[in-house]
Design an enzyme around this catalytic site. Structure first.
Site, mmCIF file in Angstrom:
data_model
loop_
_atom_site.group_PDB
_atom_site.id
_atom_site.type_symbol
_atom_site.label_atom_id
_atom_site.label_comp_id
_atom_site.label_asym_id
_atom_site.label_seq_id
_atom_site.Cartn_x
_atom_site.Cartn_y
_atom_site.Cartn_z
ATOM 1 C CB SER A 71 21.047 31.006 -0.406
ATOM 2 O OG SER A 71 19.734 30.508 -0.266
ATOM 3 C CB ALA A 125 10.169 20.350 6.841
ATOM 4 C CB SER A 128 18.188 15.971 6.472
ATOM 5 O OG SER A 128 19.503 16.218 6.904
ATOM 6 C CD GLU A 162 24.408 19.140 10.606
ATOM 7 O OE1 GLU A 162 24.479 18.908 9.388
ATOM 8 O OE2 GLU A 162 23.330 19.298 11.204
ATOM 9 C CG ASP A 174 20.285 13.777 9.063
ATOM 10 O OD1 ASP A 174 19.576 12.753 9.130
ATOM 11 O OD2 ASP A 174 20.206 14.724 9.859
ATOM 12 C CE1 TYR A 223 19.240 14.945 17.345
ATOM 13 C CE2 TYR A 223 21.433 15.530 18.108
ATOM 14 C CZ TYR A 223 20.612 14.775 17.294
ATOM 15 O OH TYR A 223 21.163 13.845 16.444
#
Ligand code: GLA
Length: 391
Positions: A71, A125, A128, A162, A174, A223
């Protein structure tokens, strides 16, 4: 940034880590959801837009069974053998990468690969970055190994990565938006049968995203609490109504009102939000179809109010931004987007109001919170795509 630029940047990022050239470069967008908060995991409707913030993955095959992923954004590298994908459980970006590779490894046997991840999606933020990472890694793997997987299956595999591998109980919005996004359009997505219609956005409004730059602790646990409260609501309505209820999508506003009193709080409020929000999404899509952006904006404000009061997933910082939006002439709608408890607000703004709105936010928000917001105007984008190095 234009796609050609991303391909160039992806190649440069690859060369800075590995010798030689990548075979493929994949690009997937972030998203904002105009309306339909917390409806996707309730089999409901959502109206996301893919935005011009992207995750780029440039990579090639290796002759062995090793996966090396670097990354550039986080300056970190992970390395694992394909036979030990399951052990990549470090609760960070590497887990998303491993989850997608694991989900695609069922198609046919994959081989080793090495790739670099770069891009400009702000992390955490609420736009996604995770789904964009999943789709861009997934599309790269599909191309490198010539997998016979269509976009819908790819989105579904990434969603499984996910939910099952990483363990976040999210809905399909998403991954679907990152796969099927369409420039100049929002996607009216039915999360029950997973079909969508592209709805054209009018030229008289722009999408502005305001990142509150806060993320409250509660986000992940709240959530999952909301997911179980909705499941409790489903069980209640299934027992109360004469027809089968497998999701809140099966309950009409009228049925909800008839039985609301017998549902315990806060489950009743959660159900009221989801059931009324589905109606708002349908109306917002119709409004956009007929060129009535004002109406869509009004529904966005109503959505925020419902997320705040009934679903209780907002926070003072999100509310402050929405209040500023409401008080600024030329901002026709705004609401929190994403899971809540921080993250971003999405606003529909008349083009000639953007700079005064941004000015107000940069004055009012830090004065009340001590934090600088990030305000950016988004262009819409297409969904995931892959280029080969020669293109
Ligand atoms: C998060 C999840 C989405 C959706 C939104 C709320 O962003 O990833 O699936 O549930 O929250 O609308």
């Amino acid at each position: 940034m234009e796609k050609e630029q991303w391909v160039t940047d992806g190649k440069a990022a690859f060369r800075s880590v590995f010798d030689g050239e990548p075979d493929c470069i994949s690009v997937a967008p972030g998203r904002v959801n105009l309306i339909g908060g917390h409806t996707d995991y309730n089999d409901g409707y959502v109206l996301p837009v893919a935005i011009d913030r992207h995750t780029v993955v440039a990579g090639r095959r290796r002759p062995d069974r090793t996966v090396v992923a670097h990354s550039q954004t986080l300056a970190k590298t992970i390395r694992f053998d394909l036979s030990s994908v399951e052990q990549q459980r470090d609760a960070s970006w590497g887990e998303y990468v491993a989850g997608v590779i694991d989900a695609l490894n069922t198609e046919s046997s994959l081989g080793g690969m090495e790739f670099v991840i770069t891009g400009d999606i702000p992390l955490g933020a609420g736009v996604s970055s995770s789904a964009a990472l999943e789709l861009s890694v997934g599309a790269l793997v599909r191309d490198l190994f010539d997998l016979q997987v269509d976009d819908r299956t790819l989105a579904d595999r990434c969603w499984k990565a996910e939910t099952e591998f990483v363990g976040v109980e999210c809905g399909i919005m998403d991954q679907y938006a990152a796969a099927f996004g369409k420039a100049d359009h929002a996607l009216f997505l039915d999360c029950q049968d997973q079909t969508h219609d592209a709805v054209r956005l009018s030229d008289d409004v722009r999408i502005v995203v305001i990142d509150t730059n806060v993320k409250h602790e509660l986000a992940a646990s709240a959530y999952n609490d909301r997911v179980s409260e909705c499941q409790e609501g489903v069980a209640e309505f299934d027992a109360l109504l004469s027809h089968t209820v497998t999701s809140l999508r099966d309950v009409s506003v009228e049925e909800f009102e008839r039985h609301a009193e017998s549902i315990r709080q806060p489950v009743r409020d959660r159900c009221e939000h989801v059931i009324s929000e589905n109606d708002r999404v349908r109306m917002a899509a119709e409004a956009l179809e007929s060129g009535d952006s004002e109406r869509c904006g009004t529904l966005m404000f109503a959505s925020h109010e419902s997320l705040k009061e009934l679903y209780e997933v907002s926070c003072p910082e999100l509310d402050l931004v929405v209040r500023c939006a409401h008080e600024t002439e030329g901002v026709i709608g705004a609401r929190m987007t994403g899971g809540g408890f921080g993250g971003s607000v999405v606003a529909l703004v008349r083009p000639d109001t953007i700079s005064s709105f941004a000015e107000t936010l940069h004055k009012v928000y830090p004065a009340e919170t001590g934090i600088e917001p990030d305000v950016y105007t988004c262009r819409t984008s297409d969904g995931v795509s892959v280029s080969t190095s020669q293109q």
